[in-house]
Design a protein around this motif. Structure first.
Motif, short mmCIF file in Angstrom:
data_model
loop_
_atom_site.label_atom_id
_atom_site.label_comp_id
_atom_site.label_asym_id
_atom_site.label_seq_id
_atom_site.Cartn_x
_atom_site.Cartn_y
_atom_site.Cartn_z
N LEU A 145 1.05 6.81 -6.75
CA LEU A 145 -0.03 7.75 -6.99
C LEU A 145 0.41 9.19 -6.72
N GLU A 146 1.19 9.39 -5.66
CA GLU A 146 1.69 10.72 -5.36
C GLU A 146 2.59 11.24 -6.49
N GLU A 147 3.40 10.33 -7.05
CA GLU A 147 4.27 10.73 -8.16
C GLU A 147 3.45 11.10 -9.38
N LYS A 148 2.38 10.35 -9.68
CA LYS A 148 1.52 10.67 -10.81
C LYS A 148 0.85 12.02 -10.64
N VAL A 149 0.38 12.28 -9.42
CA VAL A 149 -0.28 13.57 -9.15
C VAL A 149 0.72 14.71 -9.30
N THR A 150 1.93 14.49 -8.82
CA THR A 150 2.96 15.53 -8.90
C THR A 150 3.33 15.82 -10.35
N THR A 151 3.43 14.79 -11.18
CA THR A 151 3.82 14.99 -12.57
C THR A 151 2.70 15.57 -13.41
N THR A 152 1.45 15.39 -13.02
CA THR A 152 0.32 15.93 -13.79
C THR A 152 -0.07 17.32 -13.32
N ALA A 153 0.42 17.72 -12.15
CA ALA A 153 0.05 19.04 -11.62
C ALA A 153 0.86 20.16 -12.22
N LEU A 191 0.83 -1.21 0.00
CA LEU A 191 0.00 0.00 0.00
C LEU A 191 0.86 1.26 0.00
N LYS A 192 1.95 1.24 0.76
CA LYS A 192 2.85 2.39 0.77
C LYS A 192 3.45 2.62 -0.61
N ASN A 193 3.82 1.53 -1.29
CA ASN A 193 4.38 1.66 -2.64
C ASN A 193 3.34 2.21 -3.62
N LYS A 194 2.10 1.73 -3.53
CA LYS A 194 1.05 2.23 -4.40
C LYS A 194 0.78 3.71 -4.13
N LEU A 195 0.78 4.08 -2.86
CA LEU A 195 0.56 5.47 -2.50
C LEU A 195 1.67 6.35 -3.08
N ARG A 196 2.91 5.88 -2.98
CA ARG A 196 4.05 6.62 -3.52
C ARG A 196 3.89 6.80 -5.04
#
Length: 55
Positions: free
Chosen positions: A47-55, A40-45
């Motif tokens: 997702l956070e990276e995807k959000v950061t790159t799309t923002a 779950l921590k890896n998946k969260l990481r």
């Protein structure tokens, strides 16, 4: 208790399963839960990276 210490405790319970008061089934469950948490921590990481790159 950190996840690493929890893993070590669980593994020691499994390793010492010859003693009657030891519950290796609980220790195995703990290790499975720790693995799930790591996933779950890896998946969260990710997702956070995807959000950061799309923002």
């Amino acid at each position: 208790m950190t996840l690493k210490k929890l893993q070590q405790w669980a593994q020691s319970q499994i390793d010492n399963s010859a003693e009657p008061e030891i519950r290796p089934d609980i220790a195995i469950t703990v290790l499975q839960l720790v693995d799930e948490l790591e996933e779950l921590k890896n998946k969260l990481r990710e997702l956070e990276e995807k959000v950061t790159t799309t923002a």
